[in-house]
Design a protein around this motif. Structure first.
Motif, short mmCIF file in Angstrom:
data_model
loop_
_atom_site.label_atom_id
_atom_site.label_comp_id
_atom_site.label_asym_id
_atom_site.label_seq_id
_atom_site.Cartn_x
_atom_site.Cartn_y
_atom_site.Cartn_z
N ASP A 47 0.85 -1.19 0.00
CA ASP A 47 0.00 0.00 0.00
C ASP A 47 0.89 1.24 0.00
O ASP A 47 1.79 1.39 0.83
CB ASP A 47 -0.90 -0.01 1.24
CG ASP A 47 -1.90 1.12 1.25
OD1 ASP A 47 -2.00 1.84 0.24
OD2 ASP A 47 -2.57 1.29 2.28
N ALA A 49 -0.54 4.33 0.12
CA ALA A 49 -1.38 5.44 0.59
C ALA A 49 -0.66 6.32 1.60
O ALA A 49 -0.88 7.53 1.65
CB ALA A 49 -2.67 4.89 1.19
N ASN A 52 1.02 9.50 0.34
CA ASN A 52 0.24 10.61 -0.20
C ASN A 52 0.19 11.76 0.80
O ASN A 52 -0.34 11.62 1.90
CB ASN A 52 -1.18 10.13 -0.52
CG ASN A 52 -1.68 10.69 -1.83
OD1 ASN A 52 -1.16 11.67 -2.33
ND2 ASN A 52 -2.71 10.05 -2.38
N GLU A 60 -2.82 5.57 -7.50
CA GLU A 60 -2.76 4.12 -7.64
C GLU A 60 -3.64 3.71 -8.82
O GLU A 60 -4.79 4.12 -8.92
CB GLU A 60 -3.21 3.44 -6.35
CG GLU A 60 -2.29 3.72 -5.18
CD GLU A 60 -2.65 2.94 -3.95
OE1 GLU A 60 -2.98 1.74 -4.09
OE2 GLU A 60 -2.60 3.51 -2.84
#
Length: 589
Positions: A47, A49, A52, A60
Motif C-alpha cells: 500500500d 497510501a 500521499n 494508484e
C-alpha cells in the motif's frame, strides 16, 4: 544517483545537469524544472497510501502500478522503500500519421444478417480528443453517443463544476448529460463555455469516425464500423506547449476506460493510435506489462497501431562476429539526437565511437553508469545499463547534445568489436522519425522489429497497415518478427507481431464540413480493427452467441479469419502477420 530499482534512462536523467536535460530529447520527460518535481511510473507491492501528502502525490492504478509525483530530492528515499519494486520515467507518445470497410469484409455482417452495429458495446478512443459536436457521434434525435469525455489537458475548476474523474488528480470529466446540455446551446461560444474540449489536430476525431462514426456515405451506408456503439473519449494531456503526451497519461486513460466498462457492465474495444521507439521491443517495460494486465480486466480488447517506422531508417540490427561498423547519417541542423543499443548481457563488445571529423573515443563498457565524452562540437552523454528484473537485455544509451546550437552533422560510426560473444545480436534504435530530419537515418537500416511501443505488448492486438488499392503491404508500416525466427534473432519473447493488417493508405473520411479528406498511416488502420472487435463482442456477448468472446479470443478469431494479401506467400510473417482484416470470415456464423 544510481539504483537498480530505477530504469537506465532515469538513472542517466538524474545524473545529468539541468542544461543537459534541456538539450536532450528524452531526459526531461516527466520533469518540471520550475518545481524540481518528477512524475514517475512505479511498480509496487502493498500500500502506497501513506506516501500521499502535500509534497508527494500518489495515483494508484491497477495491478500494482502507480504514478508518483515527487520532488527530485526525495527519489532516493522512495526507491529505498521495500514496497517499491521498479521505477521508470514517462516516455513521449507520437501519433502514427502518414475505401476500407469493403476490403475488410465488414459489410457482409452489417448490411445483412446478423446486421451488427455495435449496439450495447463501448468503443474507447484514447487520442487527441474529439469534435463532440459532429453528427457522426450523435443519435438520430441529436443526442450524443459519447458516454464520457475526459480531457486531461483541462484544469479542474470547482466554481464551474469542472472535476477530474474519481480517483484521478488531473483533467476534467464530462458525462453524457453535460455533453447534451452543451449541444443544446445554440451559441458556439456558450457551448465552448460549458464544454471547452477541442481536438486541435483532428487526429482523434478521424480515428473515432472510422471506428464508430455514424455518418452516411453517398449510397446510404454507415461510414464508421460500429455506428451504434457508445463512445468513451480520453483526450491525452499535453504537459507542455509544443510537446507530446506521455505514457503516464496513457496509463491513467487505460485505467479509466476499463473501470468505466466494468461500471457500465458493457464490453469495451479500446483504440490506441500512437507509440514511441524507446525500449527493447520485447514486451518487458512497465508500460508494456501494465497493458497486459489491463487487458485482463473486464471484457475488453485493446487495439494498437504498429507505427510508421518500417521505412524510416531508424533501426538497424545484426550479429557481431568480427569487427562490425554501424554508420549513422546525421543531417544538418539536428538540435539533439539519441541512440539506443540493445544487446544480450552475456555478450561483451568493445565499442569505439567515431565522429564525422574522424575523432575516435573508446566507450568503456566494463562498468555500468554514466560516461561523458566531448567529440568536436558535440557532447555525448552515455549510460551503460544493467538488465532489469524483467529483461535479459542490456542497454547502452547515447545522448548526443550540442555544445552550441546543433550536433555535428555527417557520419557517426559505432565500431563494435567482440570480446566475449554468445549470440552476438545487437539492435540500434533512433527516436521516432516524427522528431528527426528525414535524412537522419542508419546507412544500412533493418526494417524488421520496427513496431513502436506499446504495440509490442503481448496481449494487445497489434495492427499494421496495407494499401487496399493495391491489396499489398504498406512499406511504412512497422514490422515484427516471426515466431520461429525469434530465438535465432535473439528475441526472448516468442509472439508474432503484427497480428493482422487493415487498410491504412488514402482512407477517405468526412472532414465534418460536408466534404472528405484522405488520411494515411497505421493510426487509421487500427480503428478498423477496433470497430470490428466491438461488432464481434456485440455478436458474442450482447446477443448471447458467445459470452467469452473478448480479449485473446477476439485476437484468435481475427487471426483465423484474416485473408491473404498480394505478394505474401507465408503466414504469419513480419509484415502483415496473419493477413488482412476480414470480419465476415472471423465470426463463426
Amino acid at each position: 544517483m544510481d539504483s537498480q530499482k530505477l530504469e537506465n534512462l532515469l538513472n542517466l536523467a538524474l545524473n545529468a545537469s539541468m542544461q543537459e536535460r534541456e538539450k536532450s530529447l528524452d531526459l526531461d520527460v516527466g520533469y518540471d524544472a520550475e518545481t524540481n518535481v518528477w512524475e514517475l511510473i512505479v511498480k509496487y507491492n502493498g500500500d502506497l497510501a501513506r506516501l500521499n501528502n502535500p509534497i508527494i502525490g500518489v495515483e494508484e492504478l491497477i495491478a500494482g502500478y502507480a504514478i508518483v509525483t515527487i520532488p527530485q530530492s526525495l527519489i532516493q528515499s522512495l526507491v529505498e522503500l521495500e514496497e517499491i519494486e521498479y521505477v521508470e520515467m514517462p516516455k513521449r507518445l507520437f501519433f502514427h500519421l502518414q475505401q476500407g470497410k469493403e476490403a475488410s469484409c465488414i459489410l457482409p455482417v452489417t448490411v445483412r444478417e446478423p446486421y451488427l452495429t455495435g449496439r450495447d458495446t463501448l468503443v474507447a478512443v484514447i487520442d487527441s480528443g474529439i469534435d463532440y459536436e459532429r453528427m457522426d457521434f450523435r443519435r438520430a434525435d441529436g443526442s450524443s453517443r459519447i458516454a464520457y469525455l475526459w480531457d486531461q489537458a483541462l484544469q479542474p475548476d470547482e466554481s464551474r463544476g469542472f472535476y477530474p474523474p474519481e480517483g484521478f488528480l488531473t483533467g476534467v470529466e464530462f458525462n453524457n448529460m453535460q455533453i447534451n446540455e452543451a449541444l443544446a446551446e445554440s451559441s458556439p461560444e456558450e457551448r465552448f463555455r460549458m464544454l471547452p474540449s477541442i481536438d486541435t489536430s483532428g487526429h482523434g476525431t478521424s480515428v473515432a469516425a472510422i471506428a464508430a462514426g455514424n455518418g452516411l456515405s453517398s449510397d446510404g451506408r454507415y461510414v464508421g464500423v460500429a455506428p451504434e456503439s457508445e463512445l468513451i473519449i480520453v483526450k491525452l494531456g499535453v504537459p507542455q506547449q509544443l510537446s507530446f503526451p506521455r505514457t503516464t497519461e496513457l496509463m491513467r486513460a487505460l485505467t479509466y476506460v476499463v473501470q468505466k466498462s466494468v461500471e457500465l457492465a458493457k464490453p469495451i474495444s479500446i483504440n490506441l493510435s500512437f507509440g514511441n521507439t524507446y525500449g527493447a521491443h520485447d514486451g518487458t517495460s512497465l508500460i508494456e506489462r501494465f497493458m497486459d494486465n489491463v487487458s485482463e480486466i473486464g471484457r475488453s480488447v485493446i487495439c494498437v497501431g504498429s507505427g510508421n517506422e518500417g521505412a524510416a531508417g531508424g533501426h538497424t540490427a545484426g550479429i557481431v562476429s568480427g569487427e562490425t561498423r554501424v554508420e549513422l547519417a546525421v543531417a544538418p541542423y539536428e538540435r539533439a539526437l539519441n541512440v539506443q543499443l540493445w544487446k544480450e548481457y552475456a555478450d561483451i563488445f568493445r565499442i569505439t565511437l567515431i565522429s564525422p571529423g574522424g575523432e575516435q573515443q573508446i566507450v568503456e563498457t566494463a562498468r555500468t553508469g554514466t560516461i561523458r565524452l566531448r567529440m568536436e562540437q558535440t557532447e555525448v552523454l552515455i549510460y551503460i545499463g544493467e538488465p532489469s528484473p524483467y529483461s535479459i537485455n542490456q542497454e547502452i544509451y547515447f545522448d548526443f547534445l550540442p555544445q552550441q546550437t546543433y550536433i555535428n552533422s555527417g557520419v557517426w560510426t559505432f565500431m563494435l568489436q567482440p570480446v566475449k560473444i554468445v549470440t552476438g545480436n545487437f539492435y540500434f534504435y533512433l527516436p521516432s522519425s516524427v522528431v528527426l530530419n528525414s535524412a537522419t537515418r542508419f546507412y544500412s537500416p533493418t526494417p524488421e522489429i520496427t513496431f513502436t511501443i506499446p504495440s509490442t505488448s503481448q496481449k494487445v492486438i497489434t495492427v499494421g497497415a496495407y494499401s487496399s488499392i493495391y491489396d499489398a503491404y504498406a512499406d511504412f508500416s512497422g514490422r515484427g518478427i516471426l515466431l520461429e525466427n525469434s530465438l535465432e534473432a535473439g528475441v526472448a519473447s516468442g509472439w508474432v507481431k503484427p497480428d493482422i493488417v487493415a487498410p491504412g493508405v488514402d482512407i477517405s473520411i468526412s472532414n465534418g464540413m460536408g466534404g472528405t479528406q484522405f488520411v494515411t498511416g497505421t493510426s487509421f488502420a487500427t480503428p478498423f480493427v477496433t470497430g470490428s472487435a466491438a461488432l464481434m463482442m456485440e455478436w458474442g456477448i450482447v446477443r448471447g452467441n458467445d459470452p467469452y468472446l473478448y480479449g485473446e479470443k477476439v485476437k484468435a478469431y481475427l487471426r483465423r479469419g484474416a485473408r491473404p494479401l498480394r505478394g505474401e506467400a507465408i503466414y504469419p510473417n513480419p509484415r502483415v502477420g496473419y493477413g488482412a482484416l476480414c470480419l465476415s470470415q472471423s465470426l463463426p456464423l
